[in-house]
Design a protein around this motif. Structure first.
Motif: not given
Length: 556
Positions: A61-66
């Protein structure tokens, strides 16, 4: 499945059938279609049926938050099914990483950059050889940049030690077939229904009632008018996401609404994890009515059901508008409602054109790119794994990746020459082998990310003892003790500037005149097609108003 959402929808059934038949699959569907479960449930099923060894699947997944949100969601399935799911990225503790090496999970959630790290960890490679599935989330965020080309090369490195199927997920995109080829998927799975949207494009004009608000907030009547309209929309619909195109503008808008005593919070990538989690939780629990956010909220982070999405200023791209507005009432069969509040004539015309193109389903294509700098990093990575390789081997592996399929031998040799001149790689002509040199490890690990480096300073709240977020060095250089700036939608006064620790100690103030931070590289580009159509609309408005109205048929 019955406990979670009753039954699989058609998209999930189709994806389950295709993945279970052994195909690599690209899932293309709007926000709220159930793409995550469409991708992971057939994988979980294979893990259970075949008794696959860990690490059986990578979820990229491209975002840590995701990643954080995904972990909570996927852990629920893991607990029910007896499947271990863990996350690993730059913020994961050394203790946790060591534990994962000794006792790896069946599914590991990572960022694209993390794949480049774990491929070089000797103790993990034996577990990576078990990988049977690689899921790539939000592909559109990767195709047109070097993060994506780096990921493709690293997937080819993984393919040297593991035999796996690829599952990709993305929202609607203009060049579906090319994105499928980029991923190396064999088939595309799409829903058999069309998502419905309703767009309102507004260009508010000041009223007499706006003057009092303008004085209270020390803003112009035009700004006061936009704030009034914005809040009327929130009150009419309920829970809202308010998107801006930059972190800077998210801060400005949040600061003004907070000064007006409205229950809002702000959410963007430069705020601390704790600040973002608090904001998400406050919206989910109904403690605030709206979250002012940037692209950090586009990608499906679970903050409950949204009633409406407001885009402040033109969204600049059709794909962005659809992705953002799709977060409102995103259940199948419901109409997602979105408002665009324009701030000037150009903004207004651009928003009208983008809304019209969105209703017609004219989405932008995302253009895949490569990069010889990324290729150089890949060559060094391979040599860290294998120590010595025939000179043509990295070239052969790289050409399997979509964006390097046309790589010439001469360009490849140029890359090798640069690496040799930098004393990172050596070449033995007699044995025709490439080998590592002393500086290679430092170069590789210092350049794991293709995202440009930004020197940032932590902002520390002296009263609460919490880090609020980070500021770019270019902004901090203009600050002095006693000066005030906006962050997290609030004003802060600088108490101390610690150059050595790159730390700002601050306390909250109530000023309305604080400086607004700026962050590098934020503005979303406008596609040529949109710009061309806006120019056409301007001409028609100048010479034939009725024809201009026809151009915008269907847009309110």
């Amino acid at each position: 499945i019955r406990e979670r959402f009753g039954r699989l929808n058609r998209l999930q059934q189709d994806a389950f059938r295709e993945v279970s038949s052994g195909k690599s699959v690209l899932i293309i569907a709007p926000t709220g279609s159930g793409k995550t479960e469409a991708a992971v449930l057939p994988v979980f099923n294979e893990i259970l049926e075949e008794g696959l060894k860990p690490i059986s699947a990578l979820y990229i997944a491209p975002l840590k938050a995701l990643n954080r949100d995904l972990l909570e969601r996927l852990e629920w399935w893991g607990r029910k099914l007896g499947i271990t799911v863990e996350v690993r990225h730059g913020d994961t503790s050394s203790y946790r990483k060591a534990k994962q090496t000794k006792n790896p999970p069946q599914m590991l959630i990572i960022t694209p950059e993390t794949l480049g790290v774990i491929l070089t960890v000797k103790s993990l490679r034996k577990h990576l050889s078990n990988v049977k599935f690689v899921i790539v989330d939000e592909i559109v965020e990767l195709v047109d940049n070097k993060r994506g080309s780096q990921l493709l090369l690293n997937l080819e490195r993984l393919a040297e030690i593991a035999d796996f199927k690829r599952i990709g997920m993305t929202a609607t995109v203009g060049n579906e077939e090319e994105v499928r080829d980029w991923l190396k998927a064999e088939t595309i799975v799409k829903p058999n229904w069309k998502k419905s949207y309703r767009f309102h494009v507004l260009y508010p004009k000041p009223k007499e009632e706006d003057r009092e608000l303008a004085e209270k907030l020390s803003v112009s009547p035009e700004i006061a008018s936009r704030l009034r309209i914005l809040w009327e929309i929130v009150e009419k619909h309920g829970k809202a996401l308010i998107f801006t195109n930059t972190r800077q503008f998210a801060e400005v808008l949040a600061h003004r609404l907070k000064a007006w005593e409205k229950p809002v919070e702000v959410h963007h990538g430069s705020l601390s994890k704790e600040a973002r989690v608090r904001a998400e939780k406050a919206l989910k629990e109904g403690k605030i009515k709206a979250l002012i956010c940037t692209s950090s909220m586009e990608l499906g982070i679970d903050i409950g059901d949204m009633d409406v999405v407001i885009q402040y200023m033109s969204p600049r791209q059709v794909n962005r508008l659809v992705q953002r507005v799709g977060r409102a009432k995103h259940r199948i069969g419901e109409i997602s409602e979105g408002y665009i509040i324009a701030t000037n004539v150009e903004d207004y015309l651009q928003s009208l054109v983008i809304a019209k193109r969105a209703l017609e389903g004219r989405f932008e294509a995302v253009e895949p790119i490569g990069g010889l700098d990324v290729l150089a990093h890949f060559v060094v990575g391979l040599l860290i794994e294998y120590k010595r390789l025939p000179r043509e081997r990295p070239y052969e592996i790289a050409k399997r990746a979509y964006v390097y399929r046309d790589l010439s031998w001469s360009d490849y040799l140029d890359v090798l020459r640069v690496l040799e001149d930098a004393r990172l790689v050596g070449y033995d002509e007699e044995s025709d082998l490439l080998y590592l040199r002393r500086g290679a490890f430092q170069y590789y690990y210092e350049n794991l990310s293709t995202i440009p480096d930004e020197v940032s300073w932590r902002v520390f709240d002296a009263k609460s003892g919490h880090v609020i977020g980070r500021l770019d060095e270019s902004f901090v250089m203009d600050l002095e003790e006693g000066m005030e700036f906006v962050m997290n939608g609030r004003s802060w006064i600088v108490l101390k500037i610690d150059d050595e620790a790159r730390l700002l100690k601050v306390r909250e103030s109530k000023s309305l005149e604080s400086a607004i931070p700026s962050w590098e590289g934020e503005m979303i580009p406008v596609p040529f097609g949109v710009a061309f159509e806006v120019g056409r609309l301007r001409r028609e408005l100048a010479f034939d108003f009725n024809k201009a109205s026809d151009l915008l048929e269907g847009v309110e």
